[in-house]
Design a protein around this motif. Structure first.
Motif, PDB file in Angstrom:
ATOM      1  N   ASN A  15       0.802  -1.236   0.000  1.00 32.90           N
ATOM      2  CA  ASN A  15       0.000   0.000   0.000  1.00 32.90           C
ATOM      3  C   ASN A  15       0.829   1.277   0.000  1.00 32.90           C
ATOM      4  O   ASN A  15       0.300   2.369   0.137  1.00 32.90           O
ATOM      5  CB  ASN A  15      -0.980  -0.011   1.189  1.00 32.90           C
ATOM      6  CG  ASN A  15      -0.271   0.085   2.538  1.00 32.90           C
ATOM      7  OD1 ASN A  15       0.892   0.473   2.607  1.00 32.90           O
ATOM      8  ND2 ASN A  15      -0.961  -0.267   3.596  1.00 32.90           N
ATOM      9  N   SER A  16       2.146   1.143  -0.145  1.00 34.02           N
ATOM     10  CA  SER A  16       3.000   2.321   0.030  1.00 34.02           C
ATOM     11  C   SER A  16       4.342   2.092  -0.676  1.00 34.02           C
ATOM     12  O   SER A  16       4.757   0.941  -0.866  1.00 34.02           O
ATOM     13  CB  SER A  16       3.210   2.497   1.551  1.00 34.02           C
ATOM     14  OG  SER A  16       4.282   3.344   1.830  1.00 34.02           O
ATOM     15  N   ALA A  36      -1.075  -7.167   0.803  1.00 37.06           N
ATOM     16  CA  ALA A  36      -1.307  -7.561   2.201  1.00 37.06           C
ATOM     17  C   ALA A  36      -0.507  -6.631   3.098  1.00 37.06           C
ATOM     18  O   ALA A  36       0.719  -6.658   3.098  1.00 37.06           O
ATOM     19  CB  ALA A  36      -0.874  -9.009   2.402  1.00 37.06           C
ATOM     20  N   ARG A  38      -0.945  -3.733   6.827  1.00 38.26           N
ATOM     21  CA  ARG A  38      -1.687  -3.544   8.073  1.00 38.26           C
ATOM     22  C   ARG A  38      -2.801  -2.498   8.009  1.00 38.26           C
ATOM     23  O   ARG A  38      -3.861  -2.675   8.566  1.00 38.26           O
ATOM     24  CB  ARG A  38      -0.721  -3.136   9.199  1.00 38.26           C
ATOM     25  CG  ARG A  38       0.082  -4.265   9.769  1.00 38.26           C
ATOM     26  CD  ARG A  38       1.183  -3.709  10.619  1.00 38.26           C
ATOM     27  NE  ARG A  38       1.873  -2.632   9.888  1.00 38.26           N
ATOM     28  CZ  ARG A  38       2.836  -1.894  10.373  1.00 38.26           C
ATOM     29  NH1 ARG A  38       3.228  -2.055  11.606  1.00 38.26           N
ATOM     30  NH2 ARG A  38       3.412  -0.966   9.634  1.00 38.26           N
ATOM     31  N   VAL A 114       9.522  -8.324  11.680  1.00 40.12           N
ATOM     32  CA  VAL A 114       8.918  -7.724  10.477  1.00 40.12           C
ATOM     33  C   VAL A 114       9.786  -7.998   9.242  1.00 40.12           C
ATOM     34  O   VAL A 114       9.279  -8.381   8.194  1.00 40.12           O
ATOM     35  CB  VAL A 114       8.736  -6.192  10.656  1.00 40.12           C
ATOM     36  CG1 VAL A 114       8.235  -5.553   9.367  1.00 40.12           C
ATOM     37  CG2 VAL A 114       7.783  -5.902  11.808  1.00 40.12           C
ATOM     38  N   TYR A 154      18.367  -4.372  11.476  1.00 40.82           N
ATOM     39  CA  TYR A 154      18.024  -4.339  10.041  1.00 40.82           C
ATOM     40  C   TYR A 154      19.122  -5.016   9.228  1.00 40.82           C
ATOM     41  O   TYR A 154      18.841  -5.784   8.307  1.00 40.82           O
ATOM     42  CB  TYR A 154      17.855  -2.877   9.621  1.00 40.82           C
ATOM     43  CG  TYR A 154      17.288  -2.643   8.238  1.00 40.82           C
ATOM     44  CD1 TYR A 154      15.910  -2.691   8.008  1.00 40.82           C
ATOM     45  CD2 TYR A 154      18.108  -2.319   7.163  1.00 40.82           C
ATOM     46  CE1 TYR A 154      15.374  -2.442   6.746  1.00 40.82           C
ATOM     47  CE2 TYR A 154      17.587  -2.060   5.898  1.00 40.82           C
ATOM     48  CZ  TYR A 154      16.219  -2.117   5.691  1.00 40.82           C
ATOM     49  OH  TYR A 154      15.707  -1.855   4.444  1.00 40.82           O
ATOM     50  N   PRO A 184      17.329  -2.741  -2.624  1.00 37.96           N
ATOM     51  CA  PRO A 184      17.323  -1.307  -2.935  1.00 37.96           C
ATOM     52  C   PRO A 184      18.394  -0.535  -2.173  1.00 37.96           C
ATOM     53  O   PRO A 184      18.755  -0.872  -1.044  1.00 37.96           O
ATOM     54  CB  PRO A 184      15.937  -0.839  -2.463  1.00 37.96           C
ATOM     55  CG  PRO A 184      15.111  -2.074  -2.320  1.00 37.96           C
ATOM     56  CD  PRO A 184      16.083  -3.157  -1.944  1.00 37.96           C
ATOM     57  N   ASN A 192      11.901   6.161   4.925  1.00 37.81           N
ATOM     58  CA  ASN A 192      13.017   7.067   5.230  1.00 37.81           C
ATOM     59  C   ASN A 192      12.627   8.522   4.968  1.00 37.81           C
ATOM     60  O   ASN A 192      13.445   9.326   4.542  1.00 37.81           O
ATOM     61  CB  ASN A 192      14.280   6.682   4.443  1.00 37.81           C
ATOM     62  CG  ASN A 192      14.003   6.600   2.967  1.00 37.81           C
ATOM     63  OD1 ASN A 192      12.938   7.021   2.521  1.00 37.81           O
ATOM     64  ND2 ASN A 192      14.932   6.081   2.199  1.00 37.81           N
TER      65      ASN A 192
HETATM   66  N1  LIG Z   1      13.157   3.073   0.849  1.00 38.41           N
HETATM   67  C1  LIG Z   1      14.404   2.675   0.935  1.00 38.41           C
HETATM   68  O1  LIG Z   1      15.351   3.497   0.899  1.00 38.41           O
HETATM   69  C2  LIG Z   1      14.723   1.214   1.062  1.00 38.41           C
HETATM   70  C3  LIG Z   1      16.064   0.820   0.964  1.00 38.41           C
HETATM   71  C4  LIG Z   1      16.376  -0.528   1.090  1.00 38.41           C
HETATM   72  C5  LIG Z   1      15.373  -1.454   1.286  1.00 38.41           C
HETATM   73  N2  LIG Z   1      14.074  -1.049   1.366  1.00 38.41           N
HETATM   74  C6  LIG Z   1      13.061  -2.082   1.597  1.00 38.41           C
HETATM   75  O2  LIG Z   1      11.985  -1.909   0.708  1.00 38.41           O
HETATM   76  C7  LIG Z   1      10.802  -2.489   1.266  1.00 38.41           C
HETATM   77  C8  LIG Z   1       9.641  -1.544   1.081  1.00 38.41           C
HETATM   78  O3  LIG Z   1       9.843  -0.373   1.849  1.00 38.41           O
HETATM   79  P1  LIG Z   1       9.504   1.099   1.334  1.00 38.41           P
HETATM   80  O4  LIG Z   1      10.777   1.813   1.195  1.00 38.41           O
HETATM   81  O5  LIG Z   1       8.578   1.037   0.189  1.00 38.41           O
HETATM   82  O6  LIG Z   1       8.812   1.696   2.647  1.00 38.41           O
HETATM   83  P2  LIG Z   1       7.298   2.024   2.998  1.00 38.41           P
HETATM   84  O7  LIG Z   1       7.301   2.365   4.430  1.00 38.41           O
HETATM   85  O8  LIG Z   1       6.732   3.004   2.030  1.00 38.41           O
HETATM   86  O9  LIG Z   1       6.564   0.634   2.755  1.00 38.41           O
HETATM   87  C9  LIG Z   1       6.657  -0.434   3.656  1.00 38.41           C
HETATM   88  C10 LIG Z   1       5.384  -1.240   3.575  1.00 38.41           C
HETATM   89  O10 LIG Z   1       5.484  -2.338   4.476  1.00 38.41           O
HETATM   90  C11 LIG Z   1       4.298  -2.357   5.268  1.00 38.41           C
HETATM   91  N3  LIG Z   1       4.561  -3.002   6.544  1.00 38.41           N
HETATM   92  C12 LIG Z   1       5.459  -2.661   7.493  1.00 38.41           C
HETATM   93  N4  LIG Z   1       5.381  -3.500   8.536  1.00 38.41           N
HETATM   94  C13 LIG Z   1       4.398  -4.399   8.241  1.00 38.41           C
HETATM   95  C14 LIG Z   1       3.825  -5.505   8.909  1.00 38.41           C
HETATM   96  N5  LIG Z   1       4.229  -5.886  10.118  1.00 38.41           N
HETATM   97  N6  LIG Z   1       2.830  -6.188   8.294  1.00 38.41           N
HETATM   98  C15 LIG Z   1       2.386  -5.821   7.077  1.00 38.41           C
HETATM   99  N7  LIG Z   1       2.876  -4.787   6.390  1.00 38.41           N
HETATM  100  C16 LIG Z   1       3.867  -4.075   6.972  1.00 38.41           C
HETATM  101  C17 LIG Z   1       3.912  -0.892   5.401  1.00 38.41           C
HETATM  102  O11 LIG Z   1       2.569  -0.736   5.793  1.00 38.41           O
HETATM  103  C18 LIG Z   1       4.155  -0.422   3.982  1.00 38.41           C
HETATM  104  O12 LIG Z   1       3.078  -0.784   3.165  1.00 38.41           O
HETATM  105  C19 LIG Z   1      11.150  -2.816   2.724  1.00 38.41           C
HETATM  106  O13 LIG Z   1      11.391  -4.196   2.858  1.00 38.41           O
HETATM  107  C20 LIG Z   1      12.431  -2.034   2.968  1.00 38.41           C
HETATM  108  O14 LIG Z   1      13.248  -2.605   3.956  1.00 38.41           O
HETATM  109  C21 LIG Z   1      13.738   0.258   1.262  1.00 38.41           C
END
Ligand SMILES: NC(=O)c1ccc[n+]([C@@H]2O[C@H](COP(=O)([O-])OP(=O)(O)OC[C@H]3O[C@@H](n4cnc5c(N)ncnc54)[C@H](O)[C@@H]3O)[C@@H](O)[C@H]2O)c1
Length: 254
Positions: A15-16, A36, A38, A114, A154, A184, A192
């Motif tokens: 969702n994000s 899927a 929260r 998580v 992490y 990523p 972030n």
């Molecule tokens: N954004 C970055 O710079 C970056 C860098 C490296 C890795 N990542 C990874 O990318 C993935 C996506 O993150 P993003 O950057 O899009 O962040 P984001 O916060 O926009 O999205 C994270 C998503 O995970 C969901 N989520 C978190 N905990 C949850 C739980 N317990 N149950 C169900 N859903 C849950 C959130 O609701 C959200 O939809 C993550 O695994 C993150 O570790 C992101």
């Protein structure tokens, strides 16, 4: 022909940020997508937006750090769509760059539940169905943090995700079931955002920053989605067990 025509794809945390960009791209490529996550409102907002664009998408409210929720995601998907072709383990949280001496046991457990346990649970339950089908592609979303350049929790969780990816790939090599990861680099999302960054341990973030080049441009959620699509689709049908860094060279050149 679209690259995921008729495929059934679960995207956790869809969702994000990266998950949402992936859901959009998958729907454009003809997949039927289950997100899927929260937050019910955010889930439904995503479903409304992508449905309006012509996509087929449903949401399941779930906390993927809980085993029973992961089981339910898989059961509900099978009940509705009868198969699972693609699993994207994308849900995750940042750990605020907290180093080991400052990391409470409870925080370590929360992050690992998580970022790591969710991947174990989801892969385990989805693989039962992929095994019966004799096909499937799992894409885990790791991080450049897997190289030790984030907080202790992490870093450990994402390194485990890399290792689980290879382990699953080894087990299922040659069976039609593949498992790869996209790792990523910095990508602007909620995880972030400036608000979140206020909570980071700035001292340790600066220490980690010495080992990467943060002057390079950020990748975008859509860049991550394209890499995830590559592993999900038949374009990568001969590839398994690989970790693909999508970071504009932030890590590679250091
Ligand atoms: N954004 C970055 O710079 C970056 C860098 C490296 C890795 N990542 C990874 O990318 C993935 C996506 O993150 P993003 O950057 O899009 O962040 P984001 O916060 O926009 O999205 C994270 C998503 O995970 C969901 N989520 C978190 N905990 C949850 C739980 N317990 N149950 C169900 N859903 C849950 C959130 O609701 C959200 O939809 C993550 O695994 C993150 O570790 C992101």
């Amino acid at each position: 022909m679209a690259r995921l025509d008729g495929k059934i794809a679960i995207i956790t945390g869809g969702n994000s940020g990266i998950g949402r960009a992936t859901a959009k791209l998958f729907c454009k490529e003809g997949a039927k997508v289950i997100i899927a996550a929260r937050r019910t409102e955010k889930n439904q907002e995503t479903v409304r937006e992508i449905t309006a664009e012509g996509g087929t998408i449903v949401d399941i409210q779930a906390d993927v750090s809980k085993m029973e929720d992961c089981k339910r995601i898989v059961e509900e998907t099978i009940k509705k769509f009868e198969r699972i072709d693609i699993l994207v383990n994308n849900a995750g949280m940042a750990d605020r760059h907290i180093p080991i001496n400052l990391c409470a046991e409870e925080w370590y457990e929360k992050v690992v539940r998580v970022d790591q346990f969710s991947v174990f649970y989801m892969c385990k339950y989805v693989l039962e169905h992929m095994e019966k089908q004799g096909s499937g592609s799992i894409v885990n979303v790791s991080s450049i943090g897997s190289q030790g350049i984030a907080g202790i929790a992490y870093s450990a969780a994402k390194a485990a995700v890399n290792s689980m990816t290879r382990n699953i790939a080894i087990q299922y090599a040659g069976t039609g079931i593949r498992c790869n990861a996209v790792a990523p680099g910095p990508t602007p999302t909620e995880l972030n955002s400036p608000e979140q960054f206020k909570l980071f341990n700035k001292e340790f973030a600066a220490v980690c920053g010495r080992h990467i080049d943060l002057t390079l441009p950020e990748a975008q959620p859509e860049d991550q989605a394209e890499a995830i699509l590559f592993f999900a689709s038949d374009a990568s049908k001969a590839i398994t067990g690989q970790i693909l860094y999508v970071d504009n060279g932030v890590l590679v050149i250091c």
